[in-house]
Write a protein that holds these residues in place. Sequence first.
Motif, PDB file in Angstrom:
ATOM      1  N   TRP A 122       0.179   1.704  -1.044  1.00 56.18           N
ATOM      2  CA  TRP A 122      -0.170   0.454  -0.425  1.00 56.18           C
ATOM      3  C   TRP A 122       0.808  -0.565  -0.131  1.00 56.18           C
ATOM      4  O   TRP A 122       0.952  -1.504   0.699  1.00 56.18           O
ATOM      5  N   GLN A 123       1.858  -0.607  -1.259  1.00 58.15           N
ATOM      6  CA  GLN A 123       3.440  -1.520  -1.018  1.00 58.15           C
ATOM      7  C   GLN A 123       4.098  -1.160   0.289  1.00 58.15           C
ATOM      8  O   GLN A 123       4.871  -1.830   0.659  1.00 58.15           O
ATOM      9  N   ASP A 152       2.012  -0.140   6.314  1.00 53.92           N
ATOM     10  CA  ASP A 152       2.244  -1.176   7.345  1.00 53.92           C
ATOM     11  C   ASP A 152       0.340  -1.618   7.534  1.00 53.92           C
ATOM     12  O   ASP A 152      -0.420  -0.902   6.893  1.00 53.92           O
ATOM     13  N   GLU A 153       0.271  -2.627   8.208  1.00 52.75           N
ATOM     14  CA  GLU A 153      -1.193  -2.934   8.389  1.00 52.75           C
ATOM     15  C   GLU A 153      -2.185  -2.215   8.902  1.00 52.75           C
ATOM     16  O   GLU A 153      -3.423  -2.128   8.408  1.00 52.75           O
ATOM     17  N   SER A 154      -1.586  -1.446  10.044  1.00 50.61           N
ATOM     18  CA  SER A 154      -2.267  -0.097  10.479  1.00 50.61           C
ATOM     19  C   SER A 154      -2.857   0.857   9.647  1.00 50.61           C
ATOM     20  O   SER A 154      -3.961   1.174   9.430  1.00 50.61           O
ATOM     21  N   ASP A 155      -1.949   0.992   8.801  1.00 55.34           N
ATOM     22  CA  ASP A 155      -2.161   2.219   7.657  1.00 55.34           C
ATOM     23  C   ASP A 155      -3.260   1.791   6.717  1.00 55.34           C
ATOM     24  O   ASP A 155      -4.121   2.233   6.289  1.00 55.34           O
ATOM     25  N   LYS A 156      -2.865   0.329   6.387  1.00 53.36           N
ATOM     26  CA  LYS A 156      -4.027  -0.430   5.139  1.00 53.36           C
ATOM     27  C   LYS A 156      -5.383  -0.390   6.013  1.00 53.36           C
ATOM     28  O   LYS A 156      -6.543  -0.016   5.104  1.00 53.36           O
ATOM     29  N   THR A 157      -5.513  -0.677   7.008  1.00 52.17           N
ATOM     30  CA  THR A 157      -6.663  -0.648   7.769  1.00 52.17           C
ATOM     31  C   THR A 157      -7.527   0.451   7.744  1.00 52.17           C
ATOM     32  O   THR A 157      -8.576   0.609   7.459  1.00 52.17           O
TER      33      THR A 157
END
Length: 70
Positions: A48-49, A52-57
């Motif tokens: 998580w750290q 990127d935002e795309s991966d998190k989404t």
Amino acid sequence: MDLNLRKAIMSNVSGNSANDLEATIVDAIESGEEKMLPGLGVLFEIYWQNADESDKTEVLDALEQAVKQQ
């Protein structure tokens, strides 16, 4: 006694290959042992750290779907 669980887990997986990490994850899930959950949590935290935002989404969407199926 000073135990830093994150450091201990990171020490155990440091230098592991993708195959090693997959085996660790699969073993933890298949064993069903609750004592394995902190290790999975640390691995997820590291992911998580560094995501990127795309991966998190993408992960959040997949988790949302998986939780709904339970």
